[in-house]
Design a protein around this motif. Sequence first.
Motif, short mmCIF file in Angstrom:
data_model
loop_
_atom_site.label_atom_id
_atom_site.label_comp_id
_atom_site.label_asym_id
_atom_site.label_seq_id
_atom_site.Cartn_x
_atom_site.Cartn_y
_atom_site.Cartn_z
N HIS A 193 0.86 -1.18 0.00
CA HIS A 193 0.00 0.00 0.00
C HIS A 193 0.89 1.23 0.00
CE1 HIS A 193 -3.79 -2.08 0.50
NE2 HIS A 193 -3.23 -2.84 1.42
N GLY A 194 0.32 2.35 0.33
CA GLY A 194 1.09 3.57 0.44
C GLY A 194 1.33 4.21 -0.91
N PRO A 195 2.58 4.54 -1.25
CA PRO A 195 2.85 5.28 -2.49
C PRO A 195 2.59 4.46 -3.74
CG PRO A 195 4.90 4.61 -1.44
CD PRO A 195 3.81 4.33 -0.45
N TYR A 196 2.38 3.14 -3.59
CA TYR A 196 2.19 2.30 -4.77
C TYR A 196 0.71 2.07 -5.09
CZ TYR A 196 7.13 1.35 -4.00
OH TYR A 196 8.48 1.49 -3.81
N CYS A 197 -0.19 2.58 -4.26
CA CYS A 197 -1.62 2.42 -4.54
C CYS A 197 -2.00 3.24 -5.77
CB CYS A 197 -2.45 2.86 -3.34
SG CYS A 197 -2.15 1.90 -1.85
N SER A 198 -2.84 2.66 -6.63
CA SER A 198 -3.28 3.34 -7.84
C SER A 198 -4.55 2.68 -8.32
CB SER A 198 -2.20 3.29 -8.92
OG SER A 198 -2.01 1.96 -9.37
N THR A 199 -5.04 3.14 -9.47
CA THR A 199 -6.25 2.55 -10.05
C THR A 199 -6.03 1.11 -10.45
OG1 THR A 199 -5.58 3.47 -12.19
CG2 THR A 199 -7.12 4.78 -10.87
N THR A 201 -4.62 -1.16 -8.53
CA THR A 201 -4.64 -2.02 -7.36
C THR A 201 -6.07 -2.17 -6.84
OG1 THR A 201 -4.19 -0.13 -5.91
CG2 THR A 201 -2.30 -1.37 -6.71
N GLY A 202 -6.33 -3.30 -6.21
CA GLY A 202 -7.68 -3.59 -5.75
C GLY A 202 -8.14 -2.72 -4.60
N CYS A 203 -7.21 -2.01 -3.95
CA CYS A 203 -7.58 -1.20 -2.79
C CYS A 203 -8.02 0.20 -3.18
CB CYS A 203 -6.40 -1.12 -1.82
SG CYS A 203 -4.95 -0.29 -2.53
N TRP A 204 -7.95 0.54 -4.47
CA TRP A 204 -8.23 1.91 -4.90
C TRP A 204 -9.73 2.14 -4.99
CZ3 TRP A 204 -4.66 5.51 -4.92
CH2 TRP A 204 -4.92 6.74 -5.52
N CYS A 209 -6.62 5.16 -1.50
CA CYS A 209 -6.54 3.81 -0.95
C CYS A 209 -7.62 3.65 0.12
CB CYS A 209 -5.15 3.57 -0.35
SG CYS A 209 -4.99 1.98 0.50
N ARG A 210 -8.47 2.63 -0.01
CA ARG A 210 -9.55 2.47 0.95
C ARG A 210 -9.05 1.99 2.30
NH1 ARG A 210 -11.37 -3.03 0.94
NH2 ARG A 210 -10.41 -4.28 -0.70
N HIS A 211 -7.80 1.59 2.40
CA HIS A 211 -7.20 1.23 3.69
C HIS A 211 -6.48 2.43 4.30
CE1 HIS A 211 -8.24 -2.92 2.98
NE2 HIS A 211 -7.56 -2.93 1.85
N ARG A 212 -6.60 3.60 3.65
CA ARG A 212 -6.09 4.87 4.15
C ARG A 212 -4.57 4.93 4.22
NH1 ARG A 212 -9.01 5.61 9.65
NH2 ARG A 212 -8.57 3.39 9.76
#
Length: 365
Positions: A193-199, A201-204, A209-212
């Motif tokens: 997560h963190g700086p690598y979250c994007s459209t 990834t499943g958390c976007w 990021c839905r995990h904040r």
Amino acid sequence: MAAKMEGTRLAFIRLNQASLRSATYSGFTDALNDNDDLSNIGRRVLLSSTFVGGPRYMMERCQDAMMYVRKYGNATYFITMTCNPKWPEISNNLFPHQSENDRPDLIARVFELKKTVFIKYLTGSEGFFGNCIAHVVCVEYQKRGLPHIHCLLWLDEASKPRPQDYDRFVQAEIPDPDEDPEGHRLVLKHMIHGPYCSTATGCWKNGACRHRYPWSYVRTHEFMDLCRRDHFAKTLLYVDVPRFYTWTKKRWQRRKQGRPVEGNHGMFEDDILGRVYTVSPRTGDLYYFRLLLHHVRGPTSFEVLRIGFGEEVAGVYGQTDGRRAIASVPGELKITFQFAKNKIKIKQTKLLTFEEIDMAETNYP
């Protein structure tokens, strides 16, 4: 279809209780022997060990796994495989306007096929890790319905990894993009997560990021902000804040209920204890930072926290501030040695003393 199959199996068990000798089970006979009112217990239908998922089935599987431990000792590998709803075998077979959650049958089929290939790849005399002499597989379902497995592998002595082999099979770092581009891509997509979250990834979700992630030291910063905007907070240690404030919408706010605080109109107190996680002295700056939070009241910034008792700001907590935090607060070591005197053995006390002295000499020559 799965519900119908399970319903049929349950109906068979219910209608064949006599042939299954259910009356011999102790639970039913105990009710008779204790002269209980049978009208209150109803008709008891007992599930045999052949019913998958039943308590007797699970107990037998547990005993089977313990048999391997008795025979071969501790397992060599513990491996987890999780279903990915974005597998092309799943996404390419969805009907228009369907999501993966609409097709649990498709997810179960694809996962079963991949699980079979995965286990075949790991086990046998020519398994990926070597000669696998035994294995146990447990299938579990997450809350959203996605299956995953936990797998234990036992290898023979010749195939067991040696210390120099560990890095070949276990990694706790992001793979090198040049040496392993596929592994690098998958780790960033599914495990970071963190700086690598994007459209991609499943958390976007909703542009974030839905995990904040990425997280920050939000509450520490907010404590200092609270001390700047609330005069009463400047009289408190960080650990005392929850007694007078509540954490609401990422901000410390005054309590609206509780016991009135004498001499402070609008302030209320409750019997809430604050918690600050223990940190080892070997962590350096983080340890000193935690120590300062326990002794400096109402810091309005990190600079104020460092200065503390009027000393100059140091670039690192472990220099000027670390010395002040320990040497200028003698109660820390005094409490430590008093606890050692009253609670632990003489040998342990000596060890503790040497460790404290070594730490002091290392940090404060």
